[in-house]
Design a protein around this motif. Structure first.
Motif, mmCIF file in Angstrom:
data_model
loop_
_atom_site.group_PDB
_atom_site.id
_atom_site.type_symbol
_atom_site.label_atom_id
_atom_site.label_comp_id
_atom_site.label_asym_id
_atom_site.label_seq_id
_atom_site.Cartn_x
_atom_site.Cartn_y
_atom_site.Cartn_z
ATOM 1 N N UNK A 118 41.369 46.093 35.182
ATOM 2 C CA UNK A 118 42.351 45.343 35.976
ATOM 3 C C UNK A 118 41.908 43.911 36.277
ATOM 4 N N UNK A 119 40.608 43.614 36.496
ATOM 5 C CA UNK A 119 40.235 42.209 36.710
ATOM 6 C C UNK A 119 40.571 41.307 35.517
ATOM 7 N N UNK A 120 40.494 41.853 34.308
ATOM 8 C CA UNK A 120 40.830 41.049 33.124
ATOM 9 C C UNK A 120 42.313 40.689 33.151
ATOM 10 N N UNK A 121 43.156 41.656 33.502
ATOM 11 C CA UNK A 121 44.599 41.389 33.594
ATOM 12 C C UNK A 121 44.876 40.344 34.675
ATOM 13 N N UNK A 122 44.162 40.418 35.797
ATOM 14 C CA UNK A 122 44.345 39.448 36.874
ATOM 15 C C UNK A 122 43.891 38.063 36.419
ATOM 16 N N UNK A 123 42.761 37.997 35.693
ATOM 17 C CA UNK A 123 42.298 36.700 35.169
ATOM 18 C C UNK A 123 43.333 36.085 34.227
ATOM 19 N N UNK A 124 43.917 36.902 33.369
ATOM 20 C CA UNK A 124 44.937 36.404 32.443
ATOM 21 C C UNK A 124 46.146 35.882 33.218
ATOM 22 N N UNK A 125 46.593 36.632 34.208
ATOM 23 C CA UNK A 125 47.727 36.213 35.031
ATOM 24 C C UNK A 125 47.430 34.906 35.761
ATOM 25 N N UNK A 163 35.917 37.455 40.440
ATOM 26 C CA UNK A 163 34.663 37.438 39.680
ATOM 27 C C UNK A 163 33.490 37.921 40.536
ATOM 28 N N UNK A 164 33.393 37.437 41.767
ATOM 29 C CA UNK A 164 32.315 37.889 42.659
ATOM 30 C C UNK A 164 32.460 39.376 42.951
ATOM 31 N N UNK A 165 33.689 39.830 43.147
ATOM 32 C CA UNK A 165 33.895 41.259 43.413
ATOM 33 C C UNK A 165 33.462 42.106 42.216
ATOM 34 N N UNK A 166 33.745 41.636 40.997
ATOM 35 C CA UNK A 166 33.323 42.366 39.798
ATOM 36 C C UNK A 166 31.798 42.422 39.730
ATOM 37 N N UNK A 177 46.520 24.978 42.636
ATOM 38 C CA UNK A 177 45.363 25.054 41.742
ATOM 39 C C UNK A 177 44.146 25.596 42.496
ATOM 40 N N UNK A 178 43.912 25.091 43.689
ATOM 41 C CA UNK A 178 42.785 25.576 44.496
ATOM 42 C C UNK A 178 42.958 27.052 44.831
ATOM 43 N N UNK A 179 44.178 27.459 45.132
ATOM 44 C CA UNK A 179 44.437 28.871 45.439
ATOM 45 C C UNK A 179 44.108 29.751 44.241
ATOM 46 N N UNK A 180 44.523 29.337 43.058
ATOM 47 C CA UNK A 180 44.213 30.108 41.851
ATOM 48 C C UNK A 180 42.706 30.178 41.643
ATOM 49 N N UNK A 181 42.017 29.063 41.832
ATOM 50 C CA UNK A 181 40.559 29.062 41.667
ATOM 51 C C UNK A 181 39.868 29.948 42.699
#
Length: 193
Positions: free
Chosen positions: A164-171, A119-122, A108-112
């Protein structure tokens, strides 16, 4: 809970949480082959080297994966959970459930970490779209590229907009829902047996 128990709980969560995050970042930076000489990397290595140096003598790495970091992460997370639930709250704990719950919390921490990093990169790409040579930006790029580059291959930019960040967030959210939460529920059920 008494005020002292609440204060103890808070201190345990802060101290263990901070150190677990540092060890996890070191592990993720090693996996992503991030710049070792980056000042932030050096800070993390300095703080995490004493226990990892000792553990590396006992636990060898396999296939480029630093198993000493994994062992330290699971041990720290299990110790935090035992202190919180077993010592402060007085709950009887099963060891196998404690390990499963510790692994779930680490996933869970890894996903967060990845969600926040993307998000910061975006946000940084909006502020400075041409990039900088700032140590934080470079580490974020190193950390998130293994997720964003394959997503960019699947979803090319549309009218200059990178989706691509949206796809990564969904994943990442699906990983939380389909992997982490069932593992966490299993760990809690096993732990409280």
């Amino acid at each position: 809970m008494s005020y002292f128990s609440q204060a103890g709980l808070y201190l345990i969560q802060v101290v263990f949480g901070f150190y677990i995050l540092l060890v996890l970042l070191r592990f993720l930076f090693q996996l992503a082959r991030a710049d070792f000489y980056n000042p932030i990397s050096q800070f993390i290595v300095t703080l995490t080297q004493p226990p990892l140096g000792f553990l590396r003598r006992i636990v060898p790495g396999i296939g480029g994966i630093d198993l000493a970091s994994v062992v330290l992460l699971v041990a720290l997370q299990a110790a935090e959970l035992w202190l919180i639930h077993g010592l402060i709250q007085g709950v009887s704990i099963n060891g196998a459930g404690l390990i499963v719950l510790a692994v779930a919390r680490l996933l869970q921490l890894t996903v967060y970490v990845y969600i926040v990093a993307v998000l910061i990169r975006v946000i940084l790409s909006w502020v400075n779209p041409y990039g900088t040579r700032h140590p934080v930006g470079e580490l974020l790029n190193d950390l998130t590229d293994p997720l964003l580059v394959p997503a960019r291959r699947l979803i090319p930019p549309i009218s200059g907009l990178d989706l691509s960040p949206i796809a990564v967030f969904v994943l990442l959210q699906l990983t939380l829902i389909l992997l982490v939460r069932p593992l966490e529920d299993a760990g809690i059920a096993l732990m409280l047996r």
